[in-house]
Design a protein around this motif. Structure first.
Motif, PDB file in Angstrom:
ATOM      1  N   GLU A 146       0.833  -1.208   0.000  1.00  0.00           N
ATOM      2  CA  GLU A 146       0.000   0.000   0.000  1.00  0.00           C
ATOM      3  C   GLU A 146       0.868   1.258   0.000  1.00  0.00           C
ATOM      4  O   GLU A 146       0.675   2.188   0.790  1.00  0.00           O
ATOM      5  CB  GLU A 146      -0.941   0.000   1.215  1.00  0.00           C
ATOM      6  CG  GLU A 146      -1.900  -1.175   1.242  1.00  0.00           C
ATOM      7  CD  GLU A 146      -2.921  -1.121   0.125  1.00  0.00           C
ATOM      8  OE1 GLU A 146      -3.670  -0.149   0.060  1.00  0.00           O
ATOM      9  OE2 GLU A 146      -2.948  -2.059  -0.709  1.00  0.00           O
ATOM     10  N   THR A 200       2.304   4.762  -0.676  1.00  0.00           N
ATOM     11  CA  THR A 200       1.625   6.039  -0.949  1.00  0.00           C
ATOM     12  C   THR A 200       2.639   7.129  -1.239  1.00  0.00           C
ATOM     13  O   THR A 200       3.612   7.300  -0.506  1.00  0.00           O
ATOM     14  CB  THR A 200       0.754   6.464   0.252  1.00  0.00           C
ATOM     15  OG1 THR A 200      -0.179   5.440   0.550  1.00  0.00           O
ATOM     16  CG2 THR A 200       0.003   7.756  -0.073  1.00  0.00           C
ATOM     17  N   LYS A 222      -2.777   4.737  -3.758  1.00  0.00           N
ATOM     18  CA  LYS A 222      -1.768   3.776  -3.336  1.00  0.00           C
ATOM     19  C   LYS A 222      -1.417   2.815  -4.470  1.00  0.00           C
ATOM     20  O   LYS A 222      -2.268   2.451  -5.274  1.00  0.00           O
ATOM     21  CB  LYS A 222      -2.279   2.967  -2.132  1.00  0.00           C
ATOM     22  CG  LYS A 222      -2.622   3.817  -0.916  1.00  0.00           C
ATOM     23  CD  LYS A 222      -3.273   2.999   0.174  1.00  0.00           C
ATOM     24  CE  LYS A 222      -3.639   3.864   1.364  1.00  0.00           C
ATOM     25  NZ  LYS A 222      -4.344   3.095   2.426  1.00  0.00           N
ATOM     26  N   GLN A 227      -2.312   4.377 -11.530  1.00  0.00           N
ATOM     27  CA  GLN A 227      -1.437   4.703 -10.405  1.00  0.00           C
ATOM     28  C   GLN A 227       0.037   4.494 -10.760  1.00  0.00           C
ATOM     29  O   GLN A 227       0.900   5.285 -10.377  1.00  0.00           O
ATOM     30  CB  GLN A 227      -1.784   3.856  -9.171  1.00  0.00           C
ATOM     31  CG  GLN A 227      -3.100   4.255  -8.515  1.00  0.00           C
ATOM     32  CD  GLN A 227      -4.203   3.314  -8.923  1.00  0.00           C
ATOM     33  OE1 GLN A 227      -4.336   2.979 -10.088  1.00  0.00           O
ATOM     34  NE2 GLN A 227      -4.992   2.877  -7.955  1.00  0.00           N
TER      35      GLN A 227
END
Length: 365
Positions: free
Chosen positions: A53, A55, A65, A96
């Motif tokens: 996860e 970030t 994330k 992402q």
């Protein structure tokens, strides 16, 4: 286990469990974390090596994330984004990764569903993740030519510069191979036209296109099968059209010890190419449990036996391929009682892969 053996073991797990994995979180736990730990060699429980996860706020995007970041010397080296195992991978799934790639030191990004791993870098523009992967690893259809490059990303021999320098060639060679495979499966009009115009003097009409689409597809498949059979014959050191034991110059097989092991001493026994192909399939399946050189064969008049450690008391399987009509695969239970299973083609052996592995494991226990 060796690198290839660990990869084969994970591939077996994916094959056996993929249908039961329905969520992204289950995919991570069952497939992706084992890939990071057993294949790449990183400790998934050490936050100095693997950050789940991960970030990194990007512009107006806050709190997004990436599933995993692999660290080396405090810097992000590899980003991994996961999707559930039952879903196909699309570049749209990697939003992402695109954003994080430009704001971290990562040079490698991975998009995966636990079975297929797409590896990306920044060949087209610096610090911008490419749209196309430079390496595609499918655990259910492993391209062994890619394994040396994959090994370079493992913890023990991490060699990022070497991977990046080879990435451009890998990217285009891989893409060309996939395009060729797609044409062989389902040729498009340009591919059909290319070969039609070389063998057919008439116009490429709608009728000709329909006719030659089927012919090109058929010819492509036959060509591939012939190439595979020729390679197998060469590897085994003989063409098995003549009965074993007939007069053959000794120098034909002296440089082929594999072939010598595959030929029975009984001159009345004929070892067929189909039996040897079946043997290679059983051997490939059993290699997830033991080293390949421990799996040997002995041909007999009625059946072709596959044994562990060349020991008659450790039968792995028997190929009952001598019948003209139905062929059978003989498998053994814990009491070494054989059950014959009908197989219509060599591919049918794969349906009994787990039973073959279980038999091998029983001898190891």
């Amino acid at each position: 286990m060796e690198f290839e053996e660990r990869l084969a073991a994970l591939a077996t797990k994916v094959e056996n469990q993929r249908g039961a994995i329905q969520t992204e979180e289950a995919t991570k736990n069952a497939f992706v974390m084992p890939f990071i730990s057993t294949i790449l060699g990183y400790d998934v429980f050490d936050p100095l090596e693997v950050v789940p996860e991960f970030t990194a706020d990007v512009g107006t995007k806050r709190g997004e994330k990436v599933d995993y970041a692999i660290m080396r010397d405090g810097e992000v080296q590899i980003l991994i984004e996961c999707k559930k195992s039952t879903g196909a991978l699309r570049i749209e799934n990697a939003s992402q990764l695109f954003r994080y790639f430009s704001v971290t030191n990562a040079r490698i990004a991975v998009l995966t569903n636990g079975q297929v791993y797409n590896f990306y870098t920044d060949l087209d523009a610096p610090n911008k993740m490419d749209d196309r992967p430079f390496l595609v690893l499918d655990l259910l259809d492993i391209d062994e030519t890619l394994l040396p490059e994959l090994r370079k990303l493992t913890k023990d021999v991490f060699d990022l510069e070497s991977v990046i320098s080879a990435a451009e060639e890998l990217k285009y060679v891989g893409a060309i191979k996939r395009a060729i495979a797609a044409q062989f499966r389902e040729p498009d009009e340009d591919f059909v036209r290319l070969f039609t115009t070389r063998v057919y003097e008439g116009s490429f009409t709608q009728k000709a296109r329909t006719q030659f689409t089927a012919l090109v597809a058929k010819a492509s498949k036959q060509f591939l099968n012939e190439q595979v059979n020729d390679r197998l014959k060469t590897a085994l050191g003989a063409s098995y059209s003549a009965p074993v034991g007939t007069s053959t110059p000794s120098d034909v097989v002296t440089s082929q010890p594999v072939a010598e092991r595959d030929i029975d001493r009984d001159t009345e026994i004929t070892t067929t190419l189909e039996e040897l192909e079946g043997y290679q399939i059983v051997k490939a399946i059993a290699c997830s449990e033991v080293k390949p050189d421990r799996i040997v064969n002995r041909d007999a008049k009625s059946y072709f036996a596959i044994l562990l450690d060349d020991n008659n008391r450790k039968p792995i399987a028997r190929l009952w391929f001598n019948a003209k009509k139905q062929k059978y695969l003989g498998l053994f239970d814990a009491d070494k009682i054989e059950t014959k299973h009908p197989v219509d083609s060599l591919d049918g052996i794969y349906e009994h892969a787990e039973a073959i592995r279980q038999t091998v494991r029983s001898y190891l226990d």
